[in-house]
Design a protein around this motif. Structure first.
Motif, mmCIF file in Angstrom:
data_model
loop_
_atom_site.group_PDB
_atom_site.id
_atom_site.type_symbol
_atom_site.label_atom_id
_atom_site.label_comp_id
_atom_site.label_asym_id
_atom_site.label_seq_id
_atom_site.Cartn_x
_atom_site.Cartn_y
_atom_site.Cartn_z
ATOM 1 N N UNK A 1 87.231 -8.763 -6.760
ATOM 2 C CA UNK A 1 87.310 -8.418 -5.345
ATOM 3 C C UNK A 1 86.663 -9.500 -4.474
ATOM 4 N N UNK A 2 85.550 -10.049 -4.928
ATOM 5 C CA UNK A 2 84.866 -11.099 -4.169
ATOM 6 C C UNK A 2 85.741 -12.344 -4.047
ATOM 7 N N UNK A 3 86.389 -12.706 -5.159
ATOM 8 C CA UNK A 3 87.247 -13.893 -5.161
ATOM 9 C C UNK A 3 88.447 -13.694 -4.232
ATOM 10 N N UNK A 4 89.069 -12.525 -4.323
ATOM 11 C CA UNK A 4 90.243 -12.248 -3.494
ATOM 12 C C UNK A 4 89.869 -12.188 -2.012
ATOM 13 N N UNK A 5 88.698 -11.624 -1.748
ATOM 14 C CA UNK A 5 88.240 -11.545 -0.361
ATOM 15 C C UNK A 5 87.943 -12.935 0.184
ATOM 16 N N UNK A 6 87.309 -13.771 -0.647
ATOM 17 C CA UNK A 6 86.991 -15.139 -0.226
ATOM 18 C C UNK A 6 88.264 -15.935 0.034
ATOM 19 N N UNK A 7 89.306 -15.635 -0.734
ATOM 20 C CA UNK A 7 90.575 -16.335 -0.555
ATOM 21 C C UNK A 7 91.445 -15.733 0.526
ATOM 22 N N UNK A 8 90.948 -14.657 1.134
ATOM 23 C CA UNK A 8 91.653 -13.991 2.230
ATOM 24 C C UNK A 8 93.063 -13.545 1.818
ATOM 25 N N UNK A 9 93.165 -12.993 0.598
ATOM 26 C CA UNK A 9 94.481 -12.576 0.093
ATOM 27 C C UNK A 9 94.545 -11.079 -0.235
ATOM 28 N N UNK A 10 93.493 -10.336 0.046
ATOM 29 C CA UNK A 10 93.500 -8.906 -0.269
ATOM 30 C C UNK A 10 94.651 -8.173 0.408
ATOM 31 N N UNK A 11 94.987 -8.612 1.604
ATOM 32 C CA UNK A 11 96.045 -7.943 2.362
ATOM 33 C C UNK A 11 97.430 -8.168 1.763
ATOM 34 N N UNK A 12 97.540 -9.101 0.816
ATOM 35 C CA UNK A 12 98.836 -9.401 0.206
ATOM 36 C C UNK A 12 99.190 -8.429 -0.920
ATOM 37 N N UNK A 13 98.237 -7.574 -1.311
ATOM 38 C CA UNK A 13 98.469 -6.656 -2.425
ATOM 39 C C UNK A 13 98.961 -5.300 -1.934
ATOM 40 N N UNK A 14 99.981 -4.786 -2.593
ATOM 41 C CA UNK A 14 100.504 -3.472 -2.262
ATOM 42 C C UNK A 14 99.651 -2.387 -2.916
#
Length: 247
Positions: free
Chosen positions: A19-32
């Motif tokens: 979750x930290x990595x995805x948040x840092x990469x600003x890609x969490x919103x890309x997941x359904x």
């Protein structure tokens, strides 16, 4: 990744470090929030394995634990969200056999919390087994609920599943046993499967407690009778629909 560009959550999606990595990469919103139902592995004593099936490594996790054993119905795995209904594939095409379940979903789907999903079996159309009065296995409904998952990808306990089924006014799968794991119960069930080869597909064992998506292959297993799938006419979705019967 789906055709519309959204990403599907994997087993480790909810891990704190991921979750930290995805948040840092600003890609969490890309997941359904739609999730593909996991593959159920065969129990070591299941006689109905095919070449592309997989088997549980062992069943030690069940010993001494409270379990639920239910009938494995011969239908289509279906997930109901507050915004849509899907088969096991998240890119499900339309099919007449799915209309009944979609109409049912319209009556309860708005009560499913965002990010949650109700999973069950769509029994409208015959697959390998014909559920009918003549065969003695006619159905109570065309949709049987067997699990509910929250927005953290946790499968709720069986007791909580029953509570949600009552709230949503849904029928749950037929239960053979609910209690502490007992090998004598398993042996008796195996004999029952052998005595009813034409109108029962098998059974499923799951831990009664809640568990995460990443645990699924270790805490849920299936028994499928030998020679269950015998169809020389192609996949059931390409054939004329034979409607299963209600009681």
């Amino acid at each position: 990744m789906l055709r519309n560009g959204t990403r599907v959550k994997g087993e480790l999606f909810d891990d704190e470090s991921v979750q930290k990595i995805l948040k840092a990469g600003n890609v969490l919103s890309e997941f359904t929030h739609h999730v593909k139902y996991p593959r159920t592995y065969h129990l070591p004593w299941s006689p109905g394995m095919n070449r592309d099936d997989r088997m549980m490594n062992d069943t030690n996790i069940f010993r001494g634990q409270k379990i639920m054993i239910c009938e494995k119905l011969d239908g289509e795995n279906t997930s109901c969200y507050t915004d849509r209904v899907t088969a096991r594939s998240l890119e499900t095409s339309s099919h007449p056999s799915r209309n009944w379940v979609k109409n049912l979903w319209a009556q309860f789907g708005y009560n499913i919390p965002v990010g949650w999903r109700v999973c069950g079996e769509n029994m409208f159309a015959k697959h390998a087994i014909h559920y009918s009065k003549a065969n003695g296995n006619a159905l109570e409904t065309y949709f049987y609920m067997f699990s509910i998952w929250d927005d953290k990808n946790m499968c709720l306990s069986w007791d909580e599943t029953l509570e949600w089924a009552e709230l949503l006014e849904l029928t749950t799968v037929p239960v053979y046993y609910y209690g502490v794991y007992d090998i004598d119960v398993i042996t008796e069930l195996n004999d029952k499967m052998e005595d009813s080869p034409n109108n029962i597909e098998g059974y499923v064992i799951r831990l009664a407690r809640e568990y995460h998506y990443s645990e699924f292959r270790d805490v849920c297993g299936k028994y499928v009778r030998k020679n269950h799938v015998q169809n020389n006419h192609g996949h059931w979705t390409t054939q004329k629909i034979t409607k299963n019967e209600l009681k």
